[in-house]
Enzyme design. Structure first.
Site, short mmCIF file in Angstrom:
data_model
loop_
_atom_site.label_atom_id
_atom_site.label_comp_id
_atom_site.label_asym_id
_atom_site.label_seq_id
_atom_site.Cartn_x
_atom_site.Cartn_y
_atom_site.Cartn_z
N ARG A 21 -5.39 -17.58 8.02
CA ARG A 21 -6.05 -15.56 7.94
C ARG A 21 -7.77 -16.67 8.25
O ARG A 21 -7.68 -17.10 7.09
CB ARG A 21 -5.72 -14.79 7.33
N LYS A 35 2.90 2.58 1.31
CA LYS A 35 3.59 0.94 1.01
C LYS A 35 3.33 1.47 -0.49
O LYS A 35 2.35 2.06 -1.08
CB LYS A 35 2.94 -0.11 1.13
N GLN A 84 2.68 -17.20 1.21
CA GLN A 84 3.26 -15.61 0.97
C GLN A 84 4.50 -16.04 0.59
O GLN A 84 5.97 -16.64 0.90
CB GLN A 84 3.46 -14.65 2.45
N HIS A 113 8.24 -4.52 4.94
CA HIS A 113 8.06 -6.10 4.96
C HIS A 113 7.92 -5.85 3.66
O HIS A 113 7.29 -5.20 2.56
CB HIS A 113 6.19 -6.12 5.20
N CYS A 118 6.00 -11.75 10.03
CA CYS A 118 6.79 -11.09 10.24
C CYS A 118 7.37 -11.65 11.81
O CYS A 118 8.93 -10.94 12.25
CB CYS A 118 6.59 -9.87 10.46
N ASP A 130 7.36 -13.84 1.61
CA ASP A 130 7.52 -12.75 2.11
C ASP A 130 9.35 -12.47 2.79
O ASP A 130 10.13 -13.56 2.13
CB ASP A 130 7.24 -13.84 3.80
N HIS A 174 11.65 -9.46 5.19
CA HIS A 174 11.53 -8.61 5.88
C HIS A 174 12.68 -7.83 5.86
O HIS A 174 14.03 -8.67 6.25
CB HIS A 174 10.77 -8.58 7.76
#
Length: 646
Positions: free
Chosen positions: A365, A467, A383, A513, A336, A385, A387
């Site tokens: 991670r 979420k 991911q 996200h 992000c 991902d 945004h």
RNA sequence: GCCACCGUAACUCAGUUGGUAGAGUAGCUGAUUUGUAAUCAGCCUGUCGUGGGUUCGAUUCCCUCCGGUGGCUCCA
């Protein structure tokens, strides 16, 4: 004694003398029900069968055929297990022993570790105790008496639990010399527990905190009939057979090497091909849905992670910093902040919004070694991902679109059964209530519009926003979390993000996200298990394999392979001088969707003999017909291998 | 990280009063030219996870570390 009126679930009413027991009521309805009865539900409240019913109520007899029935049954089995353990190991102290989603466990504190042989002994003892048909009885006693009782027995964990209970009356359940602190309800006699299997021994901290002592947990499952247990065990075997770690090895899809590091996935050619196919599809769909692709670096300066808040809130999951010319850098745990940097690179107008930045972003991670698990829990993952930067007033429309996108994507992979969880505002949070309310509402509306049933997880949101998580049900009925859509009220503030509105004033955009597949690693692991390695044709690394019967068909077989390749069909050829049965066996074990056998007959007819995955022999068909059929399945991403002929 | 269990050939696994290892599969070589899930023969394969200790001698007993599995905690 006067009668009471009981209304049954089917709408009928029954008059029975007050004081009748739950079992009595069950008997009055039918002997079969009385036999299966585990507990009774009075106006929605569960009660033991051997306790009296004194008042009018709407009732239901609880049997094993319901989630609540499972709970009572498994909870009672955990007591039975504890009973057996106390007989075999009198020094074992009892901690807690609840029913869980599938089965039960009980935690014990015992100096010597339990062994697999112990489990067998405990199972035997349990069968004995069940056979003895010992009544299980509830006793309500004062807190002081309860304390004295358990102190006397040396059950220090129970004492700790009782001390924390607010009530002055404590219920305990007894069966023979065994007694446990328990809210109940329980089955009336140990003989209700028929088929038990103790499954595993594991360590578990007292009350789940690693500051506390590590106890020994025994997991088990039980059923009222042996056949049910056998079915369950067969299911466990099926799960084992589908294990993505095993299939990943067998099908040569991926590996994780001790030498290169745990939790770091090595994608082999076949696995990588599947991944590429997923990625290509993913990119196409994102392009169609108005996303822009971006790429961002793998490391970033400490100051970036300070601004984003990761260094204060997420540091324990980040790898330690590296020094770059005296500046501190960190490997990214999330994408992000970089996407926000791209947003902030120029002044944005309301006309630009919503902006959707998508990236297959690889993040790292830190996960403790003990939690790593194949592809499902790793240290480096990609991911899918994105945004989304959106003006507050467009937020709902946007979320509706995202959820619809999620569902479409997942359906293409062959999943039709979803469960959604909307997590709302936790105690500690940023952003004012109206924002939370608006965003949570948007999620609900989006779920409704997509036809997704959802459950509310009150207070379960991240501190930065509500979420929705979407879980997929796989072929075995297991739920997997992949998709997530999260609002973020935090980052726009931290990064002081703006856009210029119609009013020529600066406004704060919302940040959403979202990940559809979650991580490619986890999604792949799940796909492997869902399909047991037999991927839909469009995903299969090898879509068709040409097998020659003798060397006479060598040239023809190569020609077939080349035509398939030219048509974009992933084909391989096996021309070894082996018997056809042998080659079929190998191709079948590789779970290739179509085996094309070519012998003299096929050469003559310009045909291929098609064997569908699963063993169905379709016989010879013209090569062109096969190619049309398979191309159709691939193009439409069908999950079947059934060729439409013609 | 913690608790339990495990680590022997590329893979699956044997290997008990402690005497430096074996099977099947795979691989390689050759023969075989085969019609829908295993053709035959031969060959090759090991620091017995790592380091240390006990012992004349350790795959075996003890300790350390590394890795895996099932959990605990967390999570895409």
């Amino acid at each position: 004694m006067s009668d009471i009126r009981l209304s049954l679930p089917d709408g009928n009413e029954k008059r029975l003398p007050a004081g009748i027991t739950g079992l009595g009521i069950a008997e009055s309805i039918g002997p079969r029900l009385a036999k299966d009865a585990l507990a009774i539900k009075l106006d929605g409240r569960l009660q033991d069968l051997n306790l009296p019913v004194d008042q009018d109520a709407s009732i239901a007899i609880l049997t094993f055929d319901s989630p609540e029935g499972h709970e009572v049954y498994w909870h009672s089995t955990s007591h039975l297990m504890a009973h057996a353990v106390k007989q075999l190991f009198p020094r074992a102290k009892l901690a807690i022993g609840p029913a869980i989603e599938e089965g039960f466990y009980y935690d014990f504190d015992l100096e010597r570790p339990f062994t697999p042989e112990d489990l067998e002994k405990i199972e035997k003892k349990m069968a004995e105790l069940a056979k003895a048909a010992t009544p299980v009885t509830r006793k309500n006693i004062s807190k002081a008496d309860a304390l004295a009782f358990f102190i006397n027995r040396g059950e220090t964990y129970k004492v700790e639990l009782i001390n924390e209970l607010p009530d002055e009356t404590i219920s305990i359940y007894e069966q023979a010399d065994f007694a446990d602190l328990c809210r109940g309800p329980h089955v009336p006699t140990t003989s209700k527990i028929k088929a038990v299997k103790l499954l595993s021994i594991a360590g578990a901290y007292w009350r789940g905190s690693e500051k506390n002592k590590m106890l020994q947990r025994i997991y088990g499952i039980s059923f009222p009939a042996k056949e049910k247990l056998d079915e369950y065990i067969a299911r466990l075997e099926e799960i084992k057979r589908r294990d993505h770690r095993k299939l990943g090895k067998d099908l040569d899809l991926f590996s994780i090497s001790e030498e290169s590091g745990g939790g770091l996935v090595l994608w082999h050619p076949r696995g990588a091909l599947i991944r590429k196919t997923i990625e290509d599809f993913w990119r196409d769909e994102h392009q169609k849905n108005g996303y822009d692709f971006v790429y961002s670096p793998h490391v970033g300066r400490a100051s970036l992670w300070e601004t984003s808040g990761h260094l204060s809130f997420y540091r324990e999951n980040m790898y330690s910093s590296m020094d770059v010319e005296g500046q501190e850098y960190f490997v990214k745990p999330m994408n992000c902040p970089f996407h926000i940097m791209i947003y902030k690179n120029k002044l944005r107008s309301y006309r630009d919004l919503p902006l959707r930045f998508a990236e297959l972003g690889t993040v790292y991670r830190f996960e403790r070694s003990g939690v790593l698990h194949g592809l499902l829990r790793v240290r480096g993952f990609t991911q899918d991902d994105a945004h989304i930067f959106v003006a507050p007033e467009d937020m709902e429309t946007e979320v509706v679109q995202v959820i619809a996108f999620v569902v479409k994507m997942l359906r293409t992979f062959g999943f039709d059964d979803f469960k959604a969880y909307i997590a709302t505002k936790p105690e500690k949070s940023v952003g004012d209530d109206s924002k939370w309310e608006q965003a949570t509402q948007a999620l609900k509306v989006a779920a409704d519009k997509a036809g997704l049933a959802y459950e509310l997880d009150e207070g379960g949101g991240a501190f930065y926003g509500p979420k929705i998580d979407i879980k997929i049900k796989d072929a075995l009925g297991r739920l997997w979390q992949c998709s997530t859509v999260q609002f973020d009220f935090n980052l726009p503030e931290r990064f002081d993000m703006n856009f210029i509105g119609v009013d020529n004033q600066a406004h704060r955009p919302y940040v959403i996200h979202r990940a559809l597949l979650g991580s490619l690693e986890r999604f792949f692991g799940m796909l492997i298990e869902h399909y047991a390695g037999a991927f839909p044709v469009w995903l299969a690394p090898v879509q068709a394999k040409v097998l020659s019967i003798t060397d006479r068909q060598l040239d023809y077989a190569k020609g077939v392979r080349d035509k398939l390749l030219a048509a974009g069909i992933r084909a391989e050829i096996d021309t070894r001088s082996e018997k056809i049965g042998f080659k079929i066996r190998e191709a079948a074990m590789d779970k290739v969707p179509y085996i094309l056998v070519v012998g003299d007959k096929e050469v003559e007819q310009n045909a291929v003999a098609v064997r569908e995955r699963g063993g169905k022999d379709l016989g010879a068909m013209p090569l062109e017909a096969f190619m049309t059929g398979i191309s159709d399945l691939i193009k439409n991403k069908r999950t079947t291998t059934e060729l439409t002929r013609g």
